[in-house]
Write a protein that holds these residues in place. Structure first.
Motif, short mmCIF file in Angstrom:
data_model
loop_
_atom_site.label_atom_id
_atom_site.label_comp_id
_atom_site.label_asym_id
_atom_site.label_seq_id
_atom_site.Cartn_x
_atom_site.Cartn_y
_atom_site.Cartn_z
N PRO A 57 -63.36 -10.87 2.08
CA PRO A 57 -62.62 -9.87 2.87
C PRO A 57 -62.78 -8.48 2.28
O PRO A 57 -62.90 -8.31 1.05
N ASP A 58 -62.81 -7.49 3.14
CA ASP A 58 -62.87 -6.08 2.73
C ASP A 58 -64.14 -5.74 1.96
O ASP A 58 -64.12 -4.91 1.05
N THR A 59 -65.23 -6.41 2.30
CA THR A 59 -66.52 -6.10 1.67
C THR A 59 -67.57 -5.84 2.74
O THR A 59 -67.32 -5.97 3.93
N SER A 81 -64.56 -13.61 7.57
CA SER A 81 -63.71 -12.84 6.65
C SER A 81 -63.20 -11.56 7.32
O SER A 81 -63.93 -10.91 8.08
N ASN A 82 -61.97 -11.18 6.99
CA ASN A 82 -61.35 -9.99 7.58
C ASN A 82 -61.97 -8.70 7.03
O ASN A 82 -62.34 -8.62 5.85
N ASN A 83 -62.10 -7.72 7.91
CA ASN A 83 -62.51 -6.37 7.51
C ASN A 83 -63.86 -6.35 6.80
O ASN A 83 -64.02 -5.72 5.76
N SER A 108 -71.61 -8.37 18.92
CA SER A 108 -71.05 -9.06 17.76
C SER A 108 -69.61 -8.62 17.49
O SER A 108 -69.27 -7.45 17.62
N GLU A 109 -68.77 -9.59 17.08
CA GLU A 109 -67.40 -9.25 16.69
C GLU A 109 -67.38 -8.57 15.32
O GLU A 109 -66.48 -7.79 15.03
N THR A 110 -68.33 -8.91 14.47
CA THR A 110 -68.47 -8.24 13.19
C THR A 110 -69.28 -6.96 13.40
O THR A 110 -70.40 -7.02 13.90
#
Length: 243
Positions: A57-59, A81-83, A108-110
């Motif tokens: 997350p957050d990377t 993973s979030n963010n 893409s959602e990411t």
């Protein structure tokens, strides 16, 4: 729409120019890569799986030498993973233009941002996954160690570098065996002897390949604590280096 067929080297050339990722290559790249690299689909899908497992997350995730974005899209399918976001980099304007189209069509959602630049100019930071899918072999050999050291420095603890490369073998006999197996793979995929020969000539000065031992030593020297050879078919391989 059918993928255009790779016929770049199908006619005799008075002089074979060095291979370049230009418009002509970008146009036929999906066909070229499928008919030239054994196990390519397996590698790309596994890149996504590995990213899904190791993304934190957050990377940030990097696809260095992204070509048409296959690895980036594979990662986006698996990463939960979030963010997190993906940065796809290539120095070929033709590749980047088509990559952007593919990514926009996929939705893409990411988040995926595509950058047209030399990957040596990219500041790697806060990375949990870095992908170089058949990219390092096109970097001048004398620049490879410093590049890997920069990548390592920009990664978070527990992050991974996925490195796919064409390999050389330590003996002449073994190397010739692997080259012949690869050439037969290309023949069975419809390439002629002329195409195989001219493509090999075009790549001679621009693609400098190493042995697995050389890659292992370089990655270890950069600081990676474990290097896992997870895929190999003929003289093509993919490895994971863990920070």
């Amino acid at each position: 729409m059918a993928t255009p067929q790779d016929t770049i080297y199908s006619s005799p050339m008075a002089q074979v120019s060095d291979f370049r990722f230009d418009e002509s290559v970008a146009e036929v790249f999906p066909d070229m890569i499928q008919r030239s690299v054994p196990g390519y689909n397996t590698i790309v899908d596994a890149i996504g799986q590995l990213a899904g497992h190791y993304a934190q997350p957050d990377t940030r995730l990097y696809d260095l030498g992204c070509s048409l974005g296959a690895a980036s899209l594979s990662m986006s399918r698996y990463v939960q993973s979030n963010n997190t976001d993906i940065v796809a980099v290539d120095n070929s304007e033709a590749m980047v233009e088509k990559c952007q189209r593919h990514i926009q069509a996929y939705k893409s959602e990411t988040p995926i941002s595509v950058v047209c630049d030399d990957l040596q100019n990219i500041n790697i930071k806060n990375a949990s996954v870095v992908v170089m899918n058949f990219t390092l072999q096109f970097i001048p050999p004398e620049q490879r160690q410093s590049l890997l050291a920069r990548i390592y420095a920009g990664m978070v603890e527990g992050g991974i570098l996925i490195l796919s490369e064409k390999l050389s073998h330590s003996t002449t006999q073994g190397n010739e065996l692997l080259v012949e197996l690869h050439h037969e793979f290309k023949r069975r995929n419809g390439y002629s002897e002329l195409e195989i020969s001219q493509k090999r000539t075009a790549l001679e000065n621009v693609m400098r390949i190493d042995s697995f031992d050389a890659h292992h030593e370089r990655l270890t020297q950069a600081g990676f604590k474990d290097v896992v050879l997870w895929f190999k078919c003929f003289n093509f391989a993919s490895m994971v280096a863990i920070k």
